[in-house]
Write a protein that holds these residues in place. Structure first.
Motif, PDB file in Angstrom:
ATOM      1  N   GLN A   1      10.977  50.806  25.120  1.00  0.00           N
ATOM      2  CA  GLN A   1      11.542  49.472  25.002  1.00  0.00           C
ATOM      3  C   GLN A   1      12.997  49.451  25.468  1.00  0.00           C
ATOM      4  O   GLN A   1      13.428  48.538  26.186  1.00  0.00           O
TER       5      GLN A   1
ATOM      6  N   TRP B   1      10.635  44.189  27.374  1.00  0.00           N
ATOM      7  CA  TRP B   1       9.397  43.991  28.134  1.00  0.00           C
ATOM      8  C   TRP B   1       9.786  43.486  29.513  1.00  0.00           C
ATOM      9  O   TRP B   1      10.020  42.305  29.723  1.00  0.00           O
ATOM     10  N   TYR B   2       9.829  44.378  30.489  1.00  0.00           N
ATOM     11  CA  TYR B   2      10.382  44.042  31.798  1.00  0.00           C
ATOM     12  C   TYR B   2       9.316  43.710  32.838  1.00  0.00           C
ATOM     13  O   TYR B   2       9.503  42.825  33.664  1.00  0.00           O
TER      14      TYR B   2
ATOM     15  N   ARG C   1       3.139  44.903  26.732  1.00  0.00           N
ATOM     16  CA  ARG C   1       4.398  45.029  26.003  1.00  0.00           C
ATOM     17  C   ARG C   1       4.560  46.453  25.480  1.00  0.00           C
ATOM     18  O   ARG C   1       3.680  46.974  24.783  1.00  0.00           O
ATOM     19  N   PRO C   2       5.669  47.129  25.788  1.00  0.00           N
ATOM     20  CA  PRO C   2       5.863  48.489  25.283  1.00  0.00           C
ATOM     21  C   PRO C   2       5.961  48.503  23.755  1.00  0.00           C
ATOM     22  O   PRO C   2       6.508  47.580  23.145  1.00  0.00           O
ATOM     23  N   THR C   3       5.412  49.550  23.171  1.00  0.00           N
ATOM     24  CA  THR C   3       5.502  49.715  21.724  1.00  0.00           C
ATOM     25  C   THR C   3       6.384  50.896  21.331  1.00  0.00           C
ATOM     26  O   THR C   3       6.876  50.951  20.210  1.00  0.00           O
TER      27      THR C   3
ATOM     28  N   GLY D   1       5.264  39.809  30.154  1.00  0.00           N
ATOM     29  CA  GLY D   1       6.625  40.239  30.409  1.00  0.00           C
ATOM     30  C   GLY D   1       7.172  39.648  31.690  1.00  0.00           C
ATOM     31  O   GLY D   1       6.463  38.993  32.460  1.00  0.00           O
TER      32      GLY D   1
ATOM     33  N   ASN E   1      13.209  49.541  29.152  1.00  0.00           N
ATOM     34  CA  ASN E   1      12.939  48.215  29.697  1.00  0.00           C
ATOM     35  C   ASN E   1      14.147  47.297  29.531  1.00  0.00           C
ATOM     36  O   ASN E   1      14.501  46.545  30.452  1.00  0.00           O
TER      37      ASN E   1
ATOM     38  N   THR F   1      14.769  41.224  25.635  1.00  0.00           N
ATOM     39  CA  THR F   1      13.547  41.871  25.197  1.00  0.00           C
ATOM     40  C   THR F   1      13.387  43.246  25.831  1.00  0.00           C
ATOM     41  O   THR F   1      14.023  43.566  26.830  1.00  0.00           O
TER      42      THR F   1
ATOM     43  N   GLY G   1       8.263  37.703  27.202  1.00  0.00           N
ATOM     44  CA  GLY G   1       9.051  38.903  27.472  1.00  0.00           C
ATOM     45  C   GLY G   1      10.253  38.690  28.357  1.00  0.00           C
ATOM     46  O   GLY G   1      10.872  39.669  28.789  1.00  0.00           O
TER      47      GLY G   1
END
Length: 360
Positions: A138, A124-125, A131-133, A279, A141, A122, A246
């Motif tokens: 992304q 999302w770290y 959550r990154p968009t 995440g 991450n 994913t 995530g």
């Protein structure tokens, strides 16, 4: 598995027989916990797992896929031993350098997205951030997952002890069609978008992966992994699992794989799977863990599962109070921060390289 049974024997002899014993484990410990109950059902009343990497053989196969793509596409001139490493520290450094260099260009970012997609890694770290968009964020991450969980955990340094115990290399990518793997990935569209943004030919890179020399496993080591690191899915006692959405180190497709094993070899009514919208790896609050354990003990005591809807679980966790709401960001900051309970409904993607148990 041997040590934990020995501990229970010691406890019985020196303290007393417990009313109930629950096997619990996080990450690869989740696979150990489920197998403890499968092999010693008389010793356990239930199983509770978190962020489980149940199918350890598949975990290392997928790790090999990811690092094979990084070496082939981002470090083609580097002499990096992905298995049987002569210089694991040097190999990890070369892979890390390739990842960091790739982040500086759109071509490199697209290839990192492709490598990550081969294990449903994913973007999302952090446990403390939403959550990154943004697509580039992304990928950044994903690169953190690739650098730490894959390069160090499943890469050359992490394989030393595994190969010593297994008597050789248990991982292979012989016959793997990476074009098909990408098609089956949950992140196909993200990869295609990254390649379009970079003006890069995805088909050409997949051709490069197809043409690269493959890595074969040692058969005895594969047998070892199937025996020691692949649960069968038997459920002699109730099992409850919990996973963050995530998680890129142990992607939540592991939960789908384990549920499929239970449908094949166990009783699905003995299994409940919970998901947390956050995440990171193993990024649960004490409140969420207590809500999970209360659910399991209700099943043990009554023979029936209570309500496991996200609303009920979040209310239970929230009712435990502020001191129980701290969540550790295991990957990025290694600090605690208060986070609201985040149980949610989720259908995990399919695993890309699941193990197949040998005939019984």
């Amino acid at each position: 598995m041997h040590d934990q049974i020995a501990l229970l024997d010691w406890f019985d002899a020196n303290v007393g027989a417990p009313r109930h014993t629950v096997a619990t484990g996080q990450s690869m410990g989740a696979g150990i916990a489920t197998q403890l109950a499968e092999r010693h059902p008389q010793r356990f009343a239930g199983v509770a797992t978190m962020c489980g990497a149940y199918d350890t053989h598949a975990t290392f196969n997928s790790g090999l896929d990811v690092l094979f793509a990084i070496r082939t596409l981002l470090a083609p001139d580097q002499d990096i031993d992905l298995v049987h490493p002569d210089d694991p520290t040097g190999g990890a450094r070369a892979l890390t350098d390739a990842i960091q260099q790739a982040l500086t260009t759109k071509h490199g970012q697209a290839r990192l997205a492709l490598a990550a997609a081969l294990s449903n890694v994913t973007g999302w770290y952090s446990a403390h951030e939403p959550r990154p968009t943004d697509p580039v964020e992304q990928i950044h991450n994903q690169a953190e997952w690739l650098q730490y969980a894959y390069t160090l955990g499943y890469g050359p340094p992490g394989r030393l002890d595994l190969e010593r115990r297994a008597g050789g290399n248990p991982s292979s990518n012989v016959g793997v069609d990476y074009r098909r793997q990408l098609t089956r990935s949950a992140q196909t569209s993200q990869v295609e978008q990254a390649y379009r943004t970079a003006g890069l030919n995805l088909r050409a890179d997949l051709d490069r992966l197809a043409a690269a020399p493959r890595i074969a496993a040692d058969p005895a080591a594969v047998d070892y992994m199937h025996h020691i690191a692949v649960p069968q899915g038997r459920t002699p006692v109730p099992v409850i699992t919990m996973h963050t959405l995530g998680d890129g180190g142990a992607p939540p497709h592991q939960e789908r794989w384990y549920a499929e094993q239970v449908r094949r070899a166990g009783n699905p009514d003995m299994l409940r799977q919970l998901y947390v919208n956050r995440g990171g790896h193993c990024s649960f609050s004490a409140a969420e863990e207590i809500a999970m354990l209360r659910t399991l003990f209700t099943r043990i005591h009554t023979g029936r599962w209570p309500d496991t809807s996200p609303r009920t679980l979040n209310e239970t966790a929230r009712g435990l109070g502020d001191p129980y709401q701290l969540v550790l960001d295991l990957g990025r900051t290694f600090t605690d921060a208060p986070m609201p309970p985040a149980f949610t409904r989720y259908a995990p993607p399919r695993p890309l390289r699941p193990s197949r148990l040998p005939p019984t």
